[in-house]
Design a protein around this motif. Structure first.
Motif, mmCIF file in Angstrom:
data_model
loop_
_atom_site.group_PDB
_atom_site.id
_atom_site.type_symbol
_atom_site.label_atom_id
_atom_site.label_comp_id
_atom_site.label_asym_id
_atom_site.label_seq_id
_atom_site.Cartn_x
_atom_site.Cartn_y
_atom_site.Cartn_z
ATOM 1 N N PRO A 132 42.290 -11.778 33.731
ATOM 2 C CA PRO A 132 43.702 -11.493 33.434
ATOM 3 C C PRO A 132 44.283 -12.418 32.381
ATOM 4 C CG PRO A 132 43.509 -12.660 35.518
ATOM 5 C CD PRO A 132 42.106 -12.330 35.077
ATOM 6 N N TRP A 133 43.635 -13.589 32.176
ATOM 7 C CA TRP A 133 44.143 -14.541 31.192
ATOM 8 C C TRP A 133 43.740 -14.162 29.765
ATOM 9 C CZ3 TRP A 133 42.618 -16.248 36.087
ATOM 10 C CH2 TRP A 133 43.639 -16.816 36.843
ATOM 11 N N ASN A 134 43.113 -13.004 29.615
ATOM 12 C CA ASN A 134 42.889 -12.456 28.275
ATOM 13 C C ASN A 134 44.068 -11.631 27.810
ATOM 14 O OD1 ASN A 134 40.393 -13.585 27.782
ATOM 15 N ND2 ASN A 134 39.241 -11.847 28.599
ATOM 16 N N HIS A 135 45.085 -11.483 28.658
ATOM 17 C CA HIS A 135 46.232 -10.628 28.362
ATOM 18 C C HIS A 135 47.524 -11.411 28.601
ATOM 19 C CE1 HIS A 135 43.292 -7.338 28.620
ATOM 20 N NE2 HIS A 135 42.895 -7.900 29.754
ATOM 21 N N LYS A 136 48.503 -11.201 27.756
ATOM 22 C CA LYS A 136 49.801 -11.828 27.984
ATOM 23 C C LYS A 136 50.479 -11.157 29.170
ATOM 24 C CE LYS A 136 51.914 -8.945 24.381
ATOM 25 N NZ LYS A 136 52.626 -8.951 23.094
ATOM 26 N N HIS A 137 51.162 -11.967 29.971
ATOM 27 C CA HIS A 137 51.790 -11.424 31.169
ATOM 28 C C HIS A 137 52.810 -12.401 31.736
ATOM 29 C CE1 HIS A 137 48.319 -13.740 32.798
ATOM 30 N NE2 HIS A 137 49.174 -14.084 33.721
ATOM 31 N N SER A 187 54.956 -17.471 32.642
ATOM 32 C CA SER A 187 54.620 -16.625 31.490
ATOM 33 C C SER A 187 53.375 -17.162 30.826
ATOM 34 C CB SER A 187 55.783 -16.591 30.490
ATOM 35 O OG SER A 187 56.957 -16.071 31.101
ATOM 36 N N TYR A 188 52.523 -16.241 30.370
ATOM 37 C CA TYR A 188 51.248 -16.658 29.799
ATOM 38 C C TYR A 188 50.880 -15.740 28.640
ATOM 39 C CZ TYR A 188 46.319 -17.887 29.325
ATOM 40 O OH TYR A 188 45.107 -18.286 28.818
ATOM 41 N N ALA A 189 50.266 -16.343 27.604
ATOM 42 C CA ALA A 189 49.711 -15.582 26.488
ATOM 43 C C ALA A 189 48.462 -16.296 26.008
ATOM 44 C CB ALA A 189 50.722 -15.454 25.348
ATOM 45 N N PRO A 190 47.427 -15.543 25.658
ATOM 46 C CA PRO A 190 46.188 -16.175 25.160
ATOM 47 C C PRO A 190 46.457 -16.904 23.844
ATOM 48 C CG PRO A 190 45.843 -13.873 25.746
ATOM 49 C CD PRO A 190 47.317 -14.086 25.733
ATOM 50 N N VAL A 191 45.804 -18.057 23.547
ATOM 51 C CA VAL A 191 44.926 -18.747 24.461
ATOM 52 C C VAL A 191 45.661 -19.968 24.995
ATOM 53 C CG1 VAL A 191 42.735 -19.991 24.641
ATOM 54 C CG2 VAL A 191 42.924 -18.017 23.114
ATOM 55 N N ASN A 192 45.823 -20.045 26.328
ATOM 56 C CA ASN A 192 46.382 -21.214 27.004
ATOM 57 C C ASN A 192 47.815 -21.528 26.597
ATOM 58 O OD1 ASN A 192 43.981 -21.640 28.441
ATOM 59 N ND2 ASN A 192 43.116 -22.850 26.762
ATOM 60 N N LEU A 325 43.346 -9.550 39.405
ATOM 61 C CA LEU A 325 44.615 -10.265 39.428
ATOM 62 C C LEU A 325 44.620 -11.247 40.588
ATOM 63 C CD1 LEU A 325 47.279 -7.513 38.657
ATOM 64 C CD2 LEU A 325 45.986 -8.963 37.096
ATOM 65 N N LEU A 326 44.892 -12.494 40.288
ATOM 66 C CA LEU A 326 44.949 -13.518 41.320
ATOM 67 C C LEU A 326 46.161 -13.249 42.205
ATOM 68 C CD1 LEU A 326 43.854 -16.147 42.508
ATOM 69 C CD2 LEU A 326 45.246 -17.398 40.836
ATOM 70 N N GLU A 327 45.892 -12.991 43.488
ATOM 71 C CA GLU A 327 46.953 -12.696 44.444
ATOM 72 C C GLU A 327 47.359 -13.923 45.239
ATOM 73 O OE1 GLU A 327 46.006 -9.563 47.171
ATOM 74 O OE2 GLU A 327 47.176 -8.097 46.062
ATOM 75 N N LYS A 328 46.344 -14.673 45.674
ATOM 76 C CA LYS A 328 46.619 -15.836 46.507
ATOM 77 C C LYS A 328 45.597 -16.921 46.223
ATOM 78 C CE LYS A 328 47.557 -17.213 51.301
ATOM 79 N NZ LYS A 328 47.552 -16.787 52.724
ATOM 80 N N GLN A 329 46.078 -18.166 46.230
ATOM 81 C CA GLN A 329 45.229 -19.316 45.963
ATOM 82 C C GLN A 329 45.535 -20.388 47.006
ATOM 83 O OE1 GLN A 329 43.857 -20.844 41.809
ATOM 84 N NE2 GLN A 329 45.890 -21.670 42.149
ATOM 85 N N VAL A 330 44.491 -20.849 47.687
ATOM 86 C CA VAL A 330 44.670 -21.832 48.750
ATOM 87 C C VAL A 330 43.792 -23.049 48.466
ATOM 88 C CG1 VAL A 330 44.514 -22.295 51.221
ATOM 89 C CG2 VAL A 330 45.135 -19.997 50.424
ATOM 90 N N ASN A 352 54.255 -9.486 41.434
ATOM 91 C CA ASN A 352 55.061 -8.852 40.374
ATOM 92 C C ASN A 352 54.523 -9.158 38.977
ATOM 93 O OD1 ASN A 352 56.852 -7.891 42.383
ATOM 94 N ND2 ASN A 352 57.996 -9.804 42.321
ATOM 95 N N TYR A 353 53.237 -8.909 38.781
ATOM 96 C CA TYR A 353 52.655 -9.067 37.441
ATOM 97 C C TYR A 353 53.292 -8.073 36.482
ATOM 98 C CZ TYR A 353 48.800 -12.169 38.831
ATOM 99 O OH TYR A 353 48.035 -13.234 39.258
ATOM 100 N N ASP A 354 53.562 -8.525 35.271
ATOM 101 C CA ASP A 354 54.097 -7.669 34.215
ATOM 102 C C ASP A 354 53.278 -7.894 32.947
ATOM 103 O OD1 ASP A 354 55.506 -6.206 32.379
ATOM 104 O OD2 ASP A 354 57.364 -7.386 32.531
ATOM 105 N N PHE A 355 52.436 -6.877 32.596
ATOM 106 C CA PHE A 355 51.585 -6.995 31.410
ATOM 107 C C PHE A 355 52.208 -6.305 30.190
ATOM 108 C CE2 PHE A 355 48.629 -7.909 34.789
ATOM 109 C CZ PHE A 355 47.809 -8.886 34.240
#
Length: 815
Positions: A132-137, A187-192, A325-330, A352-355
């Motif tokens: 999913p980190w290859n896409h802005k979201h 908010s995220y957009a490639p790369v990093n 899509l990462l839903e939960k991280q523990v 609530n991912y928004d691509f």
């Protein structure tokens, strides 16, 4: 410098006559350096070299035409044509990972068919599709982090539980529990490129030991080759869902699980070499789709910076049967510290991912996180609506108790009662801790020094009585005022001295400080010298001085520090002194000179490009930069002003940086060059000194040398270079059983050239380091060997020891 250059050419090539150099940089598909890549001439492998840890290579060739071959494990070989004429050639090259389907031939140790590995080959082949980190979201994130502390059993006393008030019981119980809740938009957009907006942050207890209360410091993206977790782990971590990971791990199919009509393969991850591979655990893969459903991974203890154990669990959803899509991280982590056992759990829910989002060009910048003032003021009703996890009965009880205690503690009568207890004068305070007075409502506190700080039995000129007083005040907007005042009476000389300093932080966000001090006291000529020299009487003078300074960040990463000081400097000749210890620690006499005045001004500029930071309501949290920090210092001894007798100009330029080299460790370097522009009237305290080395003690190798046997006083230019590499156990762990020892290897070198003496000093160092727990802090102990040489001294060997404490805020060592 010419000598250094000749030495470099001699080492790199013994047959450089009539040859030219081919040099360049070897990088991967994303432009990151590939360490230890192999470079050779096609059909003549005798002419070959290996890239260094930064991916740089150097090859000496006769004039002619050649085909260079570049290769590295996990990457496709690449061939390129070059033509060598009469000049050196620069040839950079980029290598690309081999396709996952081509890795089957690499399994050299397989004794039978391995379905787990075949499954992972298919997963790695689809890695870019599911990442999913290859896409802005944009995504909403809810984080809950808790810590439970199991303290040592306390000794019994005469006070029975029946005698305890209910509020006392609650307070004691809540002291062993900490909880923080965070709600944010990420908010995220490639790369990093990342930007985090924190809408709510509620802390009950302390968050000192809790991890991952923000998403910008670490991204647990296992769809990349390496995970850079600098606040958690000494080295980057190799992902098992990557082409290099296929070569670093073994995969075993443990069982098949059926869930919601889908068959899922549970695959065990086994490090091929426990010395160099950090992860182990399980990957759950959906059959036929070959995408990741869940990860359960454990970080080996070896290179964890703070914790004794750390586990990671990630759960994914799959819209379109391709994207993960990462839903939960523990995270589960903790350890035992001074008899206290800490067990922590951090849970993060992503929703609530928004691509389909579009970001403007300036949306992503150095400001990677913002926390508004209102985020710290959210009440229970907000969390009832936004909380993404069901609280346990224990957490509900803790929140109720903690909130009730907070309400009680905010009452004026409670605050006054607590301050009354704190302000009570006791014998122990008078003797050891100091007498404090605090007013929480007005946010100030003052302290009168204890008898332990007042009596100084050993000092220059004999024993002294030094009553002292300090004051601190803090405003709601994080402005602070801090001061310290001391009066010093010398019993042997019947003299009175003292000093006072004041520090006002007027702009917390831009690190704006104003400092002022007035001093009449002993001073030193060389404040930075070997520990065997700094205590000698010839280093001490008397000075009366007034100093003021101004510090401010003009724009992100660019700081200015301006100071001015006027002083009168006097000789200590005639001062009575204690000579009893001279028989064991030989000493000198005070320097005799005529008194004079000195007016000094100093300006220092420092700049760190692309400095990343988090914005808090009134302050700025610096996260660092991949760029070095540049320093420029200018010092002026101003003549005539207020009768000043000095007249000189000095300028110095520094570069300093710390960076990681793949999984091979961390490198720190510092380069400095300084020169007096004029020396029309220069006195001893204003000279620049290259400090001699300490015996036994390993001083900071970025600012000093370990084998320099002479103090060099300079008026012309001097140049120095320091480099230190910590392998973070990546190299030494390859020795059998060494990983269990948690010992790391450190290598380094230094060079110094002082023009006026034509003094060249070179040294190389190697050592072993290990960190230990001291309560919840980390202490690193190192043992080192140093080999030094130069044109003014014979070759010498020294052995040193060092102690360093891990900085809890930056999670970095001092070198």
């Amino acid at each position: 410098m010419k000598i250094l250059f000749v030495l470099f050419l001699t080492i790199t090539s013994c047959n450089c006559f009539a040859q030219q150099f081919v040099k360049g940089l070897v990088t991967d598909e994303k432009g990151s350096p590939i360490p230890n890549a192999k470079i050779f001439i096609k059909n003549d492998v005798s002419q070959r070299t290996v890239a260094d840890l930064a991916g740089k290579y150097l090859l000496s060739l006769m004039p002619g035409e050649y085909f260079l071959v570049f290769s590295s494990s996990g990457f496709e070989d690449r061939e390129t044509y070059i033509s060598i004429a009469g000049i050196d050639l620069v040839k950079d090259i980029q290598l690309f990972p081999v396709k996952a389907k081509d890795l089957g031939s690499v399994e050299l140790s397989a004794k039978k068919y391995n379905p787990g590995r075949d499954i992972m080959l298919k997963v790695v082949d689809k890695r870019d599709q599911m990442n999913p980190w290859n896409h802005k979201h944009k995504v909403d994130v809810y984080i809950k982090a808790t810590e439970k502390i199991d303290r040592k059993a306390k000794p019994e006393n005469s006070k029975k539980d029946d005698d305890l008030l209910a509020s006392d019981k609650k307070t004691d119980w809540t002291d062993n529990y900490n909880l923080v809740e965070v709600q944010l938009n990420r908010s995220y957009a490639p790369v990093n490129n990342v930007k985090e907006i924190r809408n709510a942050y509620t802390l009950r207890g302390k968050d000192y030991f809790l991890y991952y209360t923000t998403t910008v410091k670490s991204n647990f993206n296992f769809f990349e080759n390496l995970l850079q977790l600098e606040d958690l782990h000494e080295n980057p971590i190799m992902s098992p869902i990557s082409v290099p990971g296929i070569l670093s791990y073994r995969y075993k199919l443990e069982e098949k699980i059926e869930r919601n009509g889908q068959k899922i393969s549970k695959i065990k991850i086994i490090p091929r070499n426990i010395a160099t591979t950090t992860l182990e655990g399980y990957i759950y893969v959906i059959d036929s789709l070959w995408i990741v459903d869940k990860l359960e991974l454990t970080l080996n203890k070896g290179n964890l910076k703070r914790y004794d154990y750390f586990t990671i669990e990630q759960t994914f959803s799959h819209p379109g049967d391709s994207l993960c899509l990462l839903e939960k991280q523990v995270f589960k982590y903790g350890g035992v510290y001074g008899g206290e056992k800490s067990n922590c759990v951090t849970e993060a829910v992503f929703s609530n991912y928004d691509f389909g989002v579009n970001f403007n060009k300036k949306f992503f910048n150095s400001e990677v996180a913002v926390t508004a003032k209102e985020a710290y003021e959210k009440d229970t009703s907000f969390w009832v609506e936004k909380r993404q996890l069901v609280l346990t009965e224990e957490e509900i009880r803790f929140i109720e108790v903690k909130d009730s205690i907070k309400d009680a503690q905010n009452r004026t009568e409670y605050i006054d009662s607590v301050d009354a207890i704190f302000n009570k004068v006791t014998v122990l305070k008078v003797l050891w801790f100091g007498i404090d007075h605090r007013n929480r409502v007005k946010k100030y506190q003052w302290t009168i020094g204890s008898l332990a700080t007042v009596v100084q039995p050993m000092f220059i000129g004999g024993p002294r009585i030094t009553p002292n007083f300090d004051y601190f005040k803090k405003w709601k907007d994080e402005r602070t005022l801090d001061s310290y005042t001391r009066i010093s009476y010398g019993i042997l000389n019947n003299d009175v001295k003292g000093d006072t300093w004041w520090k006002y932080r007027f702009d917390p966000f831009h690190q704006g400080f104003f400092r002022w001090s007035l001093t009449h006291d002993f001073d030193v000529i060389r404040g930075y010298d070997a520990i065997t020299q700094i205590y000698k009487r010839e280093n001490f003078i008397e000075a009366t001085k007034m100093r003021s300074s101004f510090e401010y960040e003009l724009f992100n990463g660019f700081y200015v520090d301006f100071s001015a000081e006027f002083s009168e400097r006097r000789s200590l000749r005639g001062l009575n002194k204690v000579t009893f210890f001279d028989q064991w620690f030989p000493n000198t006499d005070f320097v005799d000179f005529d008194s004079y005045q000195a007016m000094l001004s100093d300006i220092t500029l420092s700049y760190t490009p692309k400095q990343r930071y988090m914005r808090e309501p009134y302050r700025k949290v610096i996260l660092g930069s991949s760029w070095p920090t540049f320093y420029l210092n200018y010092e002026r001894g101003i003549p005539s002003l207020f009768g000043s007798d000095i007249d000189h100009e000095y300028i110095q330029f520094d570069i300093q940086q710390a960076f990681k080299i793949g999984t091979l460790g961390t490198t720190n370097y510092r380069f400095s060059i300084g020169k007096f522009l004029s020396t029309r009237s220069l006195y001893e305290p204003d000279f620049k000194f290259q400090r001699r080395s300490d015996p036994i003690w390993f001083s900071n190798p970025l600012y000093s040398f370990q084998g320099l046997d002479t103090l060099l006083r300079t008026t012309n230019y001097s140049t120095e270079l320091h480099i230190v590499h910590h392998d973070n156990s990546a190299i030494i762990n390859k020795i059998p059983f060494m990983k269990k020892t948690r010992i790391g290897l450190v290598l380094g070198a230094g060079a110094l050239y002082v023009k006026e003496y034509n003094w060249l000093h070179l040294e190389a160092l190697a050592g072993l380091e290990r960190s230990f727990k001291i309560s919840r802090r980390r202490l690193r102990i190192g043992l080192y060997g140093v080999l030094s040489a130069g044109n003014k001294m014979p070759v010498r060997a020294d052995y040193k020891i060092s102690f360093a404490i891990l900085d809890d805020r930056s999670m970095k060592w001092n070198f």
